[in-house]
Write an enzyme that holds these catalytic residues in place. Structure first.
Site, mmCIF file in Angstrom:
data_model
loop_
_atom_site.group_PDB
_atom_site.id
_atom_site.type_symbol
_atom_site.label_atom_id
_atom_site.label_comp_id
_atom_site.label_asym_id
_atom_site.label_seq_id
_atom_site.Cartn_x
_atom_site.Cartn_y
_atom_site.Cartn_z
ATOM 1 C CB ALA A 185 16.670 8.223 39.460
ATOM 2 C CG ASN A 186 17.897 7.438 34.163
ATOM 3 O OD1 ASN A 186 16.826 7.351 33.502
ATOM 4 N ND2 ASN A 186 18.702 6.289 34.506
ATOM 5 N NE ARG A 187 16.556 15.990 33.207
ATOM 6 C CZ ARG A 187 15.918 16.362 34.198
ATOM 7 N NH1 ARG A 187 14.633 16.249 34.756
ATOM 8 N NH2 ARG A 187 16.473 17.457 34.905
ATOM 9 C CB ALA A 190 17.853 4.997 31.166
#
Ligand code: CTP
Ligand code: CA
Length: 233
Positions: free
Chosen positions: A33-35, A99
């Site tokens: 995942a990402n932030r 994102a």
């Protein structure tokens, strides 16, 4: 939440907005995942709805409530996000604020990966590229939205990289933000962006993500009121 029909300058227009991160499964209990917080995308969905648009928000996992007056479709991985976006077409407006993970594990293990006894090496996770949702939406064709807007998160040469990205993807506008400096970082409440189209750059001062969303929505109203002379309006 049920949609409330809000009259306004975007009444009769359908907008698709992507928001949040994606989760790319490794096995049944792990993901990449990402932030991304989803704050900017959710705010854009709300702003467009407040101006009368019918809005489909396709969101990866976030901690945010579904915006009122918006149809929210919840997805996890990039490929699900693409399928949900395609199912929501046709649309007049698309804003890709998600994102999206650029890569996903090539194989999703059917069972939880286990440590090996006796000091075997950790698993190598081979990655493959995800579909590019913004690029797909920007492809010429009968279902291309009249206005396709992307974001570009850059850490250097922000305007050059963002303009190259706009051309490469084929979208009409790019909102570029510098994620190397204080404002515009993942998870924050403020954002400083530049709006790039085929006529040039408009730099906006730092403001809240909600204010960025309102300003973008107002620019979209102007665009449909007075389409630009390039003929894409
Ligand atoms: N985007 C998308 N699908 C992807 C990757 C990106 O829809 N698989 C969209 C994002 O929502 C954003 C824009 O494309 O609107 C730019 O994303 P960004 O990550 O800045 O660009 P990339 O083309 O992925 O290039 P890179 O990450 O290498 O800079
Ligand atoms: Ca990317």
């Amino acid at each position: 939440a049920a949609r409330i029909d809000q009259p306004g300058p975007l009444s009769g227009r359908h907008a698709i907005v992507t928001s949040g991160p994606t989760h790319e499964p490794i096995d049944p209990v792990r993901y990449i995942a990402n932030r991304s917080s989803g704050k900017q995308g959710h705010a854009i969905a709300a702003s467009l709805a407040a101006l009368g648009a019918r809005v489909t928000l396709v969101s990866g996992p976030t901690r945010l409530a579904d915006p009122a007056g918006v149809t929210t479709v919840h997805v996890e991985a990039a490929r699900e996000m693409l399928a949900a976006v395609e199912a929501a077409l046709p649309a007049d407006i698309a804003v890709c604020a998600a994102a999206v993970a650029d890569w996903r594990p090539a194989l999703e293990a059917g069972q939880k990966l286990k440590k090996q006894q006796g000091g075997a090496l950790p698993p190598d996770i081979r990655l493959i590229e995800n579909p590019d949702i913004l690029r797909r939406l920007s492809e010429p064709g009968p279902t291309r939205p009249a206005l396709v807007v992307g974001f570009a998160a850059e850490t250097e040469c922000v305007l050059d990289h963002a303009d190259a990205k706009r051309r490469r993807k084929g979208c009409d506008w790019i909102l570029a933000n510098d994620v190397a400096t204080g404002t515009g970082t993942f998870g924050g409440d403020d954002n400083a962006v530049h709006l790039l189209d085929d006529r040039g750059v408009e730099s906006w001062p730092a403001m809240s993500k909600q204010a960025v969303a309102d300003r973008l929505a107002a620019r979209i109203v102007d665009h449909f009121a007075a389409p630009d002379p390039s003929g894409r309006g």
